[in-house]
Design a protein around this motif. Structure first.
Motif, short mmCIF file in Angstrom:
data_model
loop_
_atom_site.label_atom_id
_atom_site.label_comp_id
_atom_site.label_asym_id
_atom_site.label_seq_id
_atom_site.Cartn_x
_atom_site.Cartn_y
_atom_site.Cartn_z
N PHE A 1 101.45 -9.85 29.24
CA PHE A 1 100.52 -8.72 29.20
C PHE A 1 99.59 -8.70 30.42
O PHE A 1 99.19 -7.63 30.88
N ALA B 1 99.54 -5.48 32.83
CA ALA B 1 98.31 -4.74 33.10
C ALA B 1 98.06 -4.62 34.60
O ALA B 1 97.58 -3.59 35.09
N ALA C 1 106.49 -3.00 33.37
CA ALA C 1 105.47 -2.11 33.93
C ALA C 1 106.11 -0.89 34.57
O ALA C 1 105.63 0.24 34.42
N LEU D 1 92.27 -11.14 35.03
CA LEU D 1 92.63 -11.07 33.61
C LEU D 1 93.16 -12.41 33.12
O LEU D 1 92.89 -12.83 31.99
N ALA E 1 91.87 1.27 24.62
CA ALA E 1 91.69 -0.17 24.79
C ALA E 1 91.13 -0.82 23.52
O ALA E 1 91.62 -1.86 23.07
#
Length: 300
Positions: free
Chosen positions: A4, A8, A62, A157, A221
């Motif tokens: 993830f 992102a 993605a 992240l 989100a």
């Protein structure tokens, strides 16, 4: 988390590159990367290779996510787009419904490696079906996407995800926790500042500062945090507290995505007629009510 975080960080640059190179071509390439990474995941001799292969798989994912929706949107006018996106979401919900019981069956009867190998025939079918899609580009797309910014987003992240997953070991007030969180926030903040002057930024300030887009993104989100949190806790509860097998836990979760798949198409049609806002608010309220009812039940 590797999947993830990489997803992102890569999804915006992937969309920008697809606008330049060609969305169909990029979709086919992303699907191919996803398939190769799935094979690497299945053949991984240890967790280090598995985590790296998952990150590579996310790069293909993605591309697939950003270009598949763009390819769909181009085929429909404004009056049909909500319905099209609803069907797109319904397909994802059907996949989510099939995933837990199928994954549980594969783990129970064989090996976890089959969870990745099952992607191969599906991916080959996708490649075969997508070869005749019309190609499309954005003639105004110029300049290279901010790849350095994407790397910084991934590192930022990743640092925050690492800090959160290590909380039981480090503690909320430990210096290491604050160091990783501050490092992650600093990297993300730097990308935000950098995006003000970059021609193809990770954060497009003109979009982010548009009220409806910003509100919709923030709401998405927050909903994702709730959705994936509940999904994870449900699986852990069924397997750890009630002692269900992976297969039985997957079958127990099965009704939820089935209902989502049934409702997604009609919800898109309804949004075309009465407006998106009311459908979104109603769906969020219903989900919150269901989560609240779950929270009031005892372990028995």
């Amino acid at each position: 988390d590797a999947y993830f975080v990489a997803l992102a960080a890569a999804i915006v640059p992937a969309g920008l590159w697809a606008d330049r190179v060609g969305r169909r071509k990029f979709f086919l390439g992303g699907t191919s990367v996803f398939l190769v990474a799935s094979v690497l995941c299945a053949a991984a001799p240890g967790w280090e290779v598995l985590v790296g292969a998952r990150a590579l798989q996310a790069l293909g994912g993605a591309v697939m996510v950003s270009t598949s929706l763009a390819l769909i949107m181009l085929q429909f006018g404004d009056d049909k787009r909500a319905s099209a996106v609803g069907l797109w979401g319904a397909a994802a919900a059907v996949a989510a419904a099939a995933g837990p019981p199928l994954g549980g069956l594969l783990v129970d009867s064989g090996s976890w490696r089959w969870i990745f190998l099952v992607n191969i025939p599906i991916g080959l079918f996708v490649l075969y079906g997508a070869r005749n899609l019309p190609e499309s580009r954005d003639p105004e797309a110029k300049g290279r996407p901010d790849l350095l910014g994407a790397v910084e987003i991934a590192l930022g992240l990743g640092a925050i995800a690492l800090a959160l997953t290590r909380v039981p070991e480090w503690g909320w007030g430990s210096p290491r926790f604050f160091t990783f969180v501050l490092a992650g926030l600093s990297l993300i903040t730097h990308v935000w500042i950098r995006s003000e002057k970059h021609p193809q930024p990770v954060f497009d300030h003109s979009m982010v500062c548009e009220r409806n887009f910003a509100a919709g993104t923030a709401g998405t989100a927050l909903f994702a945090v709730a959705f994936f949190g509940v999904l994870l806790v449900n699986v852990l509860f069924l397997t750890s507290v009630w002692g269900y097998s992976e297969l039985r836990a997957g079958l127990s979760i099965f009704p939820s995505p089935i209902v989502a798949a049934i409702c997604a198409g009609p919800a898109g049609i309804l949004a075309d007629r009465i407006g998106h806002r009311w459908v979104i608010v109603a769906g969020t309220v219903i989900y919150a009510a269901g989560a609240f009812l779950n929270s009031q039940m005892g372990a028995d």
